[in-house]
Design a protein around this motif. Structure first.
Motif, PDB file in Angstrom:
ATOM      1  N   ASP A   1       1.111  -1.347   0.259  1.00 28.70           N
ATOM      2  CA  ASP A   1      -0.251  -0.148   0.015  1.00 28.70           C
ATOM      3  C   ASP A   1       1.496   1.129   0.132  1.00 28.70           C
ATOM      4  O   ASP A   1       0.286   2.402   0.529  1.00 28.70           O
ATOM      5  CB  ASP A   1      -0.922   0.169   0.806  1.00 28.70           C
ATOM      6  CG  ASP A   1      -0.148  -0.125   2.774  1.00 28.70           C
ATOM      7  OD1 ASP A   1       1.280  -0.142   2.807  1.00 28.70           O
ATOM      8  OD2 ASP A   1      -0.872   0.275   3.307  1.00 28.70           O
ATOM      9  N   ARG A   2       2.352   1.281  -0.420  1.00 21.37           N
ATOM     10  CA  ARG A   2       2.646   2.489  -0.515  1.00 21.37           C
ATOM     11  C   ARG A   2       2.138   3.712  -1.924  1.00 21.37           C
ATOM     12  O   ARG A   2       1.139   3.042  -2.538  1.00 21.37           O
ATOM     13  CB  ARG A   2       4.325   1.719  -1.655  1.00 21.37           C
ATOM     14  CG  ARG A   2       5.221   0.929  -0.015  1.00 21.37           C
ATOM     15  CD  ARG A   2       6.132   1.600  -0.149  1.00 21.37           C
ATOM     16  NE  ARG A   2       5.990  -0.442  -1.333  1.00 21.37           N
ATOM     17  CZ  ARG A   2       7.250  -0.758  -1.827  1.00 21.37           C
ATOM     18  NH1 ARG A   2       8.546  -0.066  -2.490  1.00 21.37           N
ATOM     19  NH2 ARG A   2       7.209  -2.236  -2.471  1.00 21.37           N
ATOM     20  N   ARG A   3       2.667   4.984  -1.005  1.00 26.42           N
ATOM     21  CA  ARG A   3       2.619   5.685  -2.043  1.00 26.42           C
ATOM     22  C   ARG A   3       2.526   5.768  -3.443  1.00 26.42           C
ATOM     23  O   ARG A   3       1.686   5.849  -4.351  1.00 26.42           O
ATOM     24  CB  ARG A   3       2.738   7.318  -1.398  1.00 26.42           C
ATOM     25  CG  ARG A   3       2.345   8.122  -2.375  1.00 26.42           C
ATOM     26  CD  ARG A   3       2.862   9.327  -1.516  1.00 26.42           C
ATOM     27  NE  ARG A   3       2.737   9.391  -1.114  1.00 26.42           N
ATOM     28  CZ  ARG A   3       3.043  10.987  -0.014  1.00 26.42           C
ATOM     29  NH1 ARG A   3       3.563  12.069  -0.666  1.00 26.42           N
ATOM     30  NH2 ARG A   3       2.991  10.441   1.367  1.00 26.42           N
ATOM     31  N   GLU A   4       3.936   5.226  -4.156  1.00 27.14           N
ATOM     32  CA  GLU A   4       4.211   5.052  -4.981  1.00 27.14           C
ATOM     33  C   GLU A   4       2.614   4.189  -5.837  1.00 27.14           C
ATOM     34  O   GLU A   4       3.052   4.211  -7.022  1.00 27.14           O
ATOM     35  CB  GLU A   4       5.421   4.037  -4.883  1.00 27.14           C
ATOM     36  CG  GLU A   4       6.145   5.422  -5.482  1.00 27.14           C
ATOM     37  CD  GLU A   4       6.648   4.620  -3.577  1.00 27.14           C
ATOM     38  OE1 GLU A   4       6.137   4.294  -2.825  1.00 27.14           O
ATOM     39  OE2 GLU A   4       7.727   5.416  -2.786  1.00 27.14           O
TER      40      GLU A   4
ATOM     41  N   HIS B   1       6.700   2.438 -11.558  1.00 23.06           N
ATOM     42  CA  HIS B   1       6.365   1.991  -9.737  1.00 23.06           C
ATOM     43  C   HIS B   1       5.729   1.194  -9.656  1.00 23.06           C
ATOM     44  O   HIS B   1       6.835   0.323  -8.805  1.00 23.06           O
ATOM     45  CB  HIS B   1       5.657   3.845  -9.110  1.00 23.06           C
ATOM     46  CG  HIS B   1       5.920   5.238  -9.510  1.00 23.06           C
ATOM     47  ND1 HIS B   1       5.095   5.979  -8.946  1.00 23.06           N
ATOM     48  CD2 HIS B   1       7.528   5.277  -9.448  1.00 23.06           C
ATOM     49  CE1 HIS B   1       6.685   7.039  -9.340  1.00 23.06           C
ATOM     50  NE2 HIS B   1       7.598   6.800  -9.469  1.00 23.06           N
ATOM     51  N   LYS B   2       4.843   1.076 -10.445  1.00 26.29           N
ATOM     52  CA  LYS B   2       4.635  -1.598 -10.420  1.00 26.29           C
ATOM     53  C   LYS B   2       5.370  -2.064 -10.524  1.00 26.29           C
ATOM     54  O   LYS B   2       5.150  -2.790  -9.829  1.00 26.29           O
ATOM     55  CB  LYS B   2       2.863  -0.595 -10.397  1.00 26.29           C
ATOM     56  CG  LYS B   2       1.942   0.136 -10.394  1.00 26.29           C
ATOM     57  CD  LYS B   2       1.182  -0.107 -11.091  1.00 26.29           C
ATOM     58  CE  LYS B   2      -0.295   1.393 -10.900  1.00 26.29           C
ATOM     59  NZ  LYS B   2       0.160   2.741 -10.291  1.00 26.29           N
ATOM     60  N   LYS B   3       5.878  -2.301 -11.738  1.00 26.11           N
ATOM     61  CA  LYS B   3       7.642  -2.505 -11.813  1.00 26.11           C
ATOM     62  C   LYS B   3       8.500  -2.533 -11.196  1.00 26.11           C
ATOM     63  O   LYS B   3       8.360  -4.111 -10.844  1.00 26.11           O
ATOM     64  CB  LYS B   3       7.462  -2.246 -13.373  1.00 26.11           C
ATOM     65  CG  LYS B   3       8.428  -2.939 -13.790  1.00 26.11           C
ATOM     66  CD  LYS B   3       8.789  -3.043 -15.617  1.00 26.11           C
ATOM     67  CE  LYS B   3       9.582  -3.547 -16.067  1.00 26.11           C
ATOM     68  NZ  LYS B   3       9.502  -4.582 -16.702  1.00 26.11           N
ATOM     69  N   ALA B   4       8.455  -2.117 -10.554  1.00 24.12           N
ATOM     70  CA  ALA B   4       9.770  -2.191  -9.394  1.00 24.12           C
ATOM     71  C   ALA B   4       8.509  -2.983  -8.523  1.00 24.12           C
ATOM     72  O   ALA B   4      10.143  -3.677  -7.441  1.00 24.12           O
ATOM     73  CB  ALA B   4      10.213  -0.332  -8.680  1.00 24.12           C
ATOM     74  N   ILE B   5       8.226  -2.271  -7.825  1.00 24.24           N
ATOM     75  CA  ILE B   5       7.320  -3.073  -6.999  1.00 24.24           C
ATOM     76  C   ILE B   5       7.512  -4.569  -6.623  1.00 24.24           C
ATOM     77  O   ILE B   5       7.902  -5.836  -5.765  1.00 24.24           O
ATOM     78  CB  ILE B   5       6.443  -2.568  -5.743  1.00 24.24           C
ATOM     79  CG1 ILE B   5       6.083  -1.605  -5.898  1.00 24.24           C
ATOM     80  CG2 ILE B   5       5.079  -3.055  -5.141  1.00 24.24           C
ATOM     81  CD1 ILE B   5       5.130  -0.049  -5.534  1.00 24.24           C
ATOM     82  N   ILE B   6       7.262  -4.639  -8.551  1.00 26.93           N
ATOM     83  CA  ILE B   6       6.175  -6.124  -7.965  1.00 26.93           C
ATOM     84  C   ILE B   6       8.030  -7.059  -8.883  1.00 26.93           C
ATOM     85  O   ILE B   6       8.161  -8.578  -7.870  1.00 26.93           O
ATOM     86  CB  ILE B   6       5.115  -6.314  -9.868  1.00 26.93           C
ATOM     87  CG1 ILE B   6       4.340  -5.897 -10.018  1.00 26.93           C
ATOM     88  CG2 ILE B   6       5.700  -7.683 -10.708  1.00 26.93           C
ATOM     89  CD1 ILE B   6       3.775  -5.634 -10.833  1.00 26.93           C
TER      90      ILE B   6
ATOM     91  N   ARG C   1      -3.072  -6.491  -8.886  1.00 25.07           N
ATOM     92  CA  ARG C   1      -4.031  -6.167  -9.743  1.00 25.07           C
ATOM     93  C   ARG C   1      -4.520  -5.278  -8.636  1.00 25.07           C
ATOM     94  O   ARG C   1      -4.157  -5.086  -7.038  1.00 25.07           O
ATOM     95  CB  ARG C   1      -5.247  -6.939  -9.420  1.00 25.07           C
ATOM     96  CG  ARG C   1      -5.855  -7.161  -7.896  1.00 25.07           C
ATOM     97  CD  ARG C   1      -6.698  -8.333  -7.678  1.00 25.07           C
ATOM     98  NE  ARG C   1      -6.977  -9.409  -8.518  1.00 25.07           N
ATOM     99  CZ  ARG C   1      -6.768 -10.514  -8.670  1.00 25.07           C
ATOM    100  NH1 ARG C   1      -5.726 -10.594  -7.496  1.00 25.07           N
ATOM    101  NH2 ARG C   1      -6.353 -11.162  -9.028  1.00 25.07           N
ATOM    102  N   LYS C   2      -4.902  -3.343  -9.106  1.00 20.76           N
ATOM    103  CA  LYS C   2      -5.042  -2.275  -8.142  1.00 20.76           C
ATOM    104  C   LYS C   2      -5.950  -2.974  -7.157  1.00 20.76           C
ATOM    105  O   LYS C   2      -7.068  -3.350  -7.650  1.00 20.76           O
ATOM    106  CB  LYS C   2      -4.813  -1.415  -9.097  1.00 20.76           C
ATOM    107  CG  LYS C   2      -5.508  -0.394  -8.407  1.00 20.76           C
ATOM    108  CD  LYS C   2      -4.489   0.712  -8.171  1.00 20.76           C
ATOM    109  CE  LYS C   2      -3.908   1.746  -7.325  1.00 20.76           C
ATOM    110  NZ  LYS C   2      -5.003   2.095  -7.424  1.00 20.76           N
TER     111      LYS C   2
END
Length: 73
Positions: free
Chosen positions: A16-19, A27-32, A58-59
């Motif tokens: 649940d980060r702000r990014e 941003h999502k790709k880095a988290i994944i 999924r968001k």
């Protein structure tokens, strides 16, 4: 998609980060990618086998849900 390899493990990761809410795919790709790396390292060190990671994401309302599957290579 046909996967004939044996499923070794799976997990669901919630972030649940702000990014996640920025709307930028980078941003999502880095988290994944970080979640994949941690999960793959954990499974391979525990089972002593090399694995292939397949994921879906999924968001959600306040963040992001990543489902990770580890298959034997």
């Amino acid at each position: 998609m046909n996967i004939s390899n044996k499923l070794v493990d799976y997990t669901i990761v919630y972030d649940d980060r702000r990014e996640v809410n920025s709307g930028k795919y980078e941003h999502k790709k880095a988290i994944i990618e970080k979640a994949i790396k941690v999960f793959k390292t954990d499974v391979e060190s525990r089972d002593g086998k090399e694995v292939i990671i397949v994921y879906d994401w999924r968001k959600t309302h306040n963040g992001m849900e990543i489902i990770l599957y580890a298959y034997e290579k």
